[in-house]
Structures are given as structure tokens and as C-alpha cells.
Design a protein around this motif. Structure first.
Motif, PDB file in Angstrom:
ATOM      1  N   GLU A   1      39.592  55.387  37.361  1.00 57.35           N
ATOM      2  CA  GLU A   1      38.444  54.578  37.794  1.00 57.35           C
ATOM      3  C   GLU A   1      37.697  53.975  36.599  1.00 57.35           C
ATOM      4  O   GLU A   1      37.341  54.697  35.657  1.00 57.35           O
ATOM      5  N   GLY A   2      37.492  52.670  36.683  1.00 60.32           N
ATOM      6  CA  GLY A   2      36.737  51.970  35.650  1.00 60.32           C
ATOM      7  C   GLY A   2      37.548  51.576  34.433  1.00 60.32           C
ATOM      8  O   GLY A   2      37.005  50.935  33.524  1.00 60.32           O
ATOM      9  N   ILE A   3      38.820  51.954  34.388  1.00 63.15           N
ATOM     10  CA  ILE A   3      39.663  51.562  33.252  1.00 63.15           C
ATOM     11  C   ILE A   3      40.308  50.212  33.574  1.00 63.15           C
ATOM     12  O   ILE A   3      41.073  50.106  34.535  1.00 63.15           O
ATOM     13  N   PRO A   4      40.009  49.148  32.816  1.00 63.60           N
ATOM     14  CA  PRO A   4      40.524  47.814  33.163  1.00 63.60           C
ATOM     15  C   PRO A   4      42.033  47.707  32.975  1.00 63.60           C
ATOM     16  O   PRO A   4      42.611  48.408  32.135  1.00 63.60           O
ATOM     17  N   THR A   5      42.643  46.843  33.776  1.00 60.10           N
ATOM     18  CA  THR A   5      44.065  46.546  33.616  1.00 60.10           C
ATOM     19  C   THR A   5      44.238  45.034  33.483  1.00 60.10           C
ATOM     20  O   THR A   5      43.436  44.256  34.036  1.00 60.10           O
ATOM     21  N   SER A   6      45.264  44.617  32.793  1.00 55.67           N
ATOM     22  CA  SER A   6      45.513  43.187  32.634  1.00 55.67           C
ATOM     23  C   SER A   6      45.794  42.532  33.979  1.00 55.67           C
ATOM     24  O   SER A   6      45.410  41.383  34.221  1.00 55.67           O
ATOM     25  N   SER A   7      46.445  43.271  34.889  1.00 57.44           N
ATOM     26  CA  SER A   7      46.799  42.707  36.193  1.00 57.44           C
ATOM     27  C   SER A   7      45.575  42.470  37.083  1.00 57.44           C
ATOM     28  O   SER A   7      45.649  41.701  38.044  1.00 57.44           O
ATOM     29  N   SER A   8      44.456  43.125  36.802  1.00 57.27           N
ATOM     30  CA  SER A   8      43.254  42.929  37.624  1.00 57.27           C
ATOM     31  C   SER A   8      42.261  41.961  36.986  1.00 57.27           C
ATOM     32  O   SER A   8      41.246  41.620  37.595  1.00 57.27           O
ATOM     33  N   LYS A   9      42.542  41.496  35.769  1.00 58.76           N
ATOM     34  CA  LYS A   9      41.561  40.691  35.032  1.00 58.76           C
ATOM     35  C   LYS A   9      41.310  39.331  35.670  1.00 58.76           C
ATOM     36  O   LYS A   9      40.162  38.877  35.767  1.00 58.76           O
ATOM     37  N   TRP A  10      42.380  38.673  36.120  1.00 56.69           N
ATOM     38  CA  TRP A  10      42.229  37.323  36.682  1.00 56.69           C
ATOM     39  C   TRP A  10      41.277  37.326  37.878  1.00 56.69           C
ATOM     40  O   TRP A  10      40.299  36.565  37.916  1.00 56.69           O
ATOM     41  N   ALA A  11      41.547  38.191  38.860  1.00 55.71           N
ATOM     42  CA  ALA A  11      40.691  38.228  40.054  1.00 55.71           C
ATOM     43  C   ALA A  11      39.265  38.656  39.688  1.00 55.71           C
ATOM     44  O   ALA A  11      38.291  38.125  40.240  1.00 55.71           O
TER      45      ALA A  11
ATOM     46  N   GLY B   1      34.295  27.127  41.399  1.00 57.93           N
ATOM     47  CA  GLY B   1      35.382  27.978  41.877  1.00 57.93           C
ATOM     48  C   GLY B   1      36.678  27.281  42.189  1.00 57.93           C
ATOM     49  O   GLY B   1      37.602  27.898  42.723  1.00 57.93           O
ATOM     50  N   ASN B   2      36.786  25.986  41.881  1.00 62.78           N
ATOM     51  CA  ASN B   2      38.028  25.249  42.139  1.00 62.78           C
ATOM     52  C   ASN B   2      39.039  25.463  41.018  1.00 62.78           C
ATOM     53  O   ASN B   2      38.669  25.519  39.839  1.00 62.78           O
ATOM     54  N   GLN B   3      40.327  25.540  41.376  1.00 60.60           N
ATOM     55  CA  GLN B   3      41.382  25.627  40.387  1.00 60.60           C
ATOM     56  C   GLN B   3      41.532  24.292  39.647  1.00 60.60           C
ATOM     57  O   GLN B   3      41.426  23.220  40.234  1.00 60.60           O
ATOM     58  N   LEU B   4      41.761  24.377  38.339  1.00 61.76           N
ATOM     59  CA  LEU B   4      42.021  23.195  37.518  1.00 61.76           C
ATOM     60  C   LEU B   4      43.454  23.273  36.980  1.00 61.76           C
ATOM     61  O   LEU B   4      44.126  24.286  37.103  1.00 61.76           O
ATOM     62  N   ASN B   5      43.883  22.183  36.359  1.00 64.29           N
ATOM     63  CA  ASN B   5      45.201  22.141  35.699  1.00 64.29           C
ATOM     64  C   ASN B   5      46.354  22.443  36.652  1.00 64.29           C
ATOM     65  O   ASN B   5      47.325  23.099  36.267  1.00 64.29           O
TER      66      ASN B   5
ATOM     67  N   ASP C   1      37.644  38.157  36.831  1.00 60.27           N
ATOM     68  CA  ASP C   1      36.955  37.037  36.174  1.00 60.27           C
ATOM     69  C   ASP C   1      36.609  35.932  37.170  1.00 60.27           C
ATOM     70  O   ASP C   1      35.553  35.303  37.068  1.00 60.27           O
ATOM     71  N   LEU C   2      37.510  35.697  38.125  1.00 60.98           N
ATOM     72  CA  LEU C   2      37.218  34.668  39.132  1.00 60.98           C
ATOM     73  C   LEU C   2      36.021  35.042  39.992  1.00 60.98           C
ATOM     74  O   LEU C   2      35.146  34.208  40.269  1.00 60.98           O
ATOM     75  N   TYR C   3      35.956  36.291  40.435  1.00 61.39           N
ATOM     76  CA  TYR C   3      34.804  36.701  41.238  1.00 61.39           C
ATOM     77  C   TYR C   3      33.505  36.565  40.434  1.00 61.39           C
ATOM     78  O   TYR C   3      32.461  36.206  40.978  1.00 61.39           O
TER      79      TYR C   3
ATOM     80  N   THR D   1      48.342  29.778  33.782  1.00 63.40           N
ATOM     81  CA  THR D   1      47.820  29.240  35.048  1.00 63.40           C
ATOM     82  C   THR D   1      46.770  30.173  35.637  1.00 63.40           C
ATOM     83  O   THR D   1      45.672  29.752  36.020  1.00 63.40           O
ATOM     84  N   TYR D   2      47.112  31.473  35.710  1.00 61.70           N
ATOM     85  CA  TYR D   2      46.223  32.441  36.348  1.00 61.70           C
ATOM     86  C   TYR D   2      45.266  32.991  35.300  1.00 61.70           C
ATOM     87  O   TYR D   2      45.399  34.119  34.811  1.00 61.70           O
ATOM     88  N   ASN D   3      44.266  32.146  35.001  1.00 64.30           N
ATOM     89  CA  ASN D   3      43.323  32.411  33.926  1.00 64.30           C
ATOM     90  C   ASN D   3      41.993  31.776  34.309  1.00 64.30           C
ATOM     91  O   ASN D   3      41.962  30.647  34.812  1.00 64.30           O
ATOM     92  N   VAL D   4      40.910  32.466  34.082  1.00 60.51           N
ATOM     93  CA  VAL D   4      39.595  31.950  34.482  1.00 60.51           C
ATOM     94  C   VAL D   4      39.265  30.633  33.777  1.00 60.51           C
ATOM     95  O   VAL D   4      38.430  29.853  34.266  1.00 60.51           O
TER      96      VAL D   4
END
Length: 325
Positions: free
Chosen positions: A26-36, A187-191, A38-40, A177-180
Motif C-alpha cells: 500500500e502506497g508504494i508507487p508502480t510505473s504501471s499506475s503512474k499514467w492513470a 483532460g483531452n488527449q493530445l498527439n 497523473d491523469l486523475y 503516448t500514455y503520458n500526462v
């Protein structure tokens, strides 16, 4: 008898070890959860700037890669946030997360992906990764059965990454692509240009029609959506259901798919909630897509946004009949 006792003790010790190992994630960040995550952060910050009535577009990535919130905002003169992130987080989390940004008088446009209508109680591997790393308090808010089922869905690789201290960086080629950095302030996707979509042509060519299983809305999804509708009414929030955009396949002309989307529309209406738009109109050709069957390129975004505005008409609140307004 002794063997049964030994088996029971072994099972108990195994479950206790699993819960302990997962608990320490709990509370330990993972690279796989970073995109979502940062988006939130971007989307919640945008939504929080509005101190009057606002519109939230709530769904998975079909709205992130599918709608232009700024254009919708200009038409209705209403602050609009594209709150779409990732359908892999599941129906309950997507709806519960939106509640944190919704206030009395707000409107939710809800073009949910079809898989979200066929969910089961067990939190997915993707959701467990995300909430363990970024939102552990949410995990403890779930019913005990869902917490337990979630614990069993934490992958061995995820546990090892957590034990090694986690990772809070974007990793791999997909992070281009999957980067904040590829999301604007609303909140719109660019590129996601049609030129860049050419890089994913082979991937798009290999896609097949989505599997809709038994063609029914699951009991769990009905329960979660029904609870959200009740929460919305109790909190003076208007909900407008709508179809997601989806890559068109001939299989979707069959009665089986048509019956499925009809059941979805009827479910909204049975709950005194509007559902705006013909789902078959949102089945779009391959040339409008970017890298998956739910992600549009910039040409597709313009087409889908125009279609959405036409369906919603001039008065957004006209769809809040029988709902708070």
C-alpha cells in the motif's frame, strides 16, 4: 483427520502471508499506475476550478481519446472536464472517483465502454495495482468480499515490484503516448494525429469485434450503476447516458449486439435516466482510430464530438427530465 487439519492450517498460513505481502504494497508507487494517477490529478484539478455548475464526461479512455471537452464547453457555456481515464479501473472505481469532483447542480455525461456493463465483483489486476499504489484508502472502503477477491488478484510480479520499492517513472515505448504530457488542461488527449496513427496500422488491422459474452448486463454492473443513479439524485446531479465510440465490425449488425445495446438503453430509461444517441451511429470506420478499437485519432475526435453535440441538442438540461436540475 490429521491431513485435513494440516491442510486447513497450511491454507490459513498461505492466506495470511498473501494478505501481509499485499498489505505492505500500500502506497508504494508502480510505473504501471503512474499514467492513470497523473491523469486523475490533471482532471480533478480542472474540475475543482469551477465554482458553478459544470459538466463532467465520465468513462474510460474512449472519452479521453474521443471527445473535445473545450468544444463542448463553448457550445453550452458550461465548464467541462474530460474525466475519461481507463476502463481497466472498472465501473465501480470510475463512478466512485467521479463523485469526489461532483457537486450539486452538476451534469455527468456517461459514455461507458461496453465491457463496463458486464463487470463482476472481483477487482481486476489493473485496479488492484492502481489502488494499492495510489489510492489505498479506497481499497479499505470496498465491501470485505471485494477486498478479499482483490487480494487474490494481485500478481506475483506486482508483489515483487512493491517489495523492491516500486517505481514512479514512465517506462517503456508506450509511455510516448500514455503520458500526462499528452493531455491538455481540460483532460483531452493530445498527439493522436492521423499521421501518428499510421504507426499502429498493423495493430488496428488485427483487431476483432468485441466479445459481449452472453449479451446481458451483469447483475453487479446493474447494482453499481443503480447505486450511482440513486447517489446522483440524492446529491442533485444529473446523469445522461450515452454510447461510446467503437471501431465498426460487421458482427455489430447482428441482432445479438443490437439487443445488447437496447438492453443498456432500456436500463437507463427504467432508472429515470436519459440515454442520448443511437449506439450504431457511434460505430466508426477504422480510418478514424488511433491505436485501439476505443481510441480515436484527431479526425475521429472531431467527428464524434460533432455527433455528440448534435445528439445532445441545444439544451443540455433538457435531458435531465425526472432528474435534479
Amino acid at each position: 483427520m490429521r491431513q485435513i487439519a494440516a491442510f486447513s492450517v497450511g491454507t490459513f498460513i498461505g492466506i495470511a502471508m498473501l494478505i501481509t505481502l499485499v498489505h505492505f504494497q500500500e502506497g508504494i508507487p508502480t510505473s504501471s499506475s503512474k499514467w492513470a494517477h497523473d491523469l486523475y490529478r490533471v482532471k480533478e484539478s480542472h474540475a475543482a476550478k469551477s465554482h458553478s455548475q459544470k459538466l463532467l464526461i465520465v468513462a474510460g479512455s474512449n472519452s479521453l481519446f474521443g471527445l473535445d471537452a473545450a468544444q463542448i464547453e463553448r457550445k453550452y457555456q458550461l465548464p467541462t472536464t474530460n474525466f475519461g481515464v481507463h476502463a481497466g479501473l472498472g465501473l465501480r472505481y470510475i463512478l466512485d472517483r467521479s463523485k469526489r469532483s461532483l457537486r450539486p447542480g452538476d451534469i455527468v455525461y456517461l459514455p461507458l465502454e461496453y465491457a463496463l456493463y458486464q463487470q463482476e465483483p472481483a477487482p481486476s489486476t489493473q485496479l488492484m495495482d492502481f489502488i494499492l499504489a495510489r489510492d489505498p484508502a479506497y481499497l479499505h472502503s470496498l465491501p470485505l468480499l471485494e477486498q478479499f477477491l482483490g487480494y487474490t488478484n494481485v500478481s506475483f510480479e506486482r508483489i515483487i515490484e512493491g517489495l523492491r520499492g516500486g517505481n514512479d517513472n514512465y517506462m517503456g515505448s508506450s509511455s510516448s503516448t500514455y503520458n500526462v504530457a499528452n493531455v491538455d488542461s481540460s483532460g483531452n488527449q493530445l498527439n493522436n494525429s492521423s499521421e501518428r496513427a499510421a504507426d499502429y496500422k498493423d495493430k488496428l488491422d488485427k483487431l476483432q469485434a468485441k466479445d459481449i459474452g452472453n449479451g446481458d448486463i451483469s447483475g453487479y454492473s446493474k447494482k453499481v450503476l443503480g447505486e450511482f443513479f440513486i447517489w446522483a439524485k440524492e446529491n442533485d446531479v444529473c446523469v445522461i447516458g450515452a454510447p461510446p465510440n467503437l471501431l465498426k465490425f460487421d458482427e455489430y449488425d447482428a441482432d445479438r449486439f443490437v439487443n445488447f445495446v437496447t438492453k443498456i438503453r432500456n436500463f437507463y430509461l427504467e432508472n429515470d435516466t436519459s440515454f442520448i444517441g443511437n449506439p450504431t451511429d457511434y460505430l466508426l470506420p477504422k480510418k478514424m482510430f488511433f491505436d485501439t478499437e476505443y481510441h480515436l485519432n484527431e479526425i475521429g475526435v472531431a467527428t464524434r464530438t460533432r455527433l455528440t453535440l448534435n445528439d445532445l441538442g441545444d439544451q443540455l438540461t433538457a435531458h435531465c427530465v425526472n432528474q435534479p436540475r
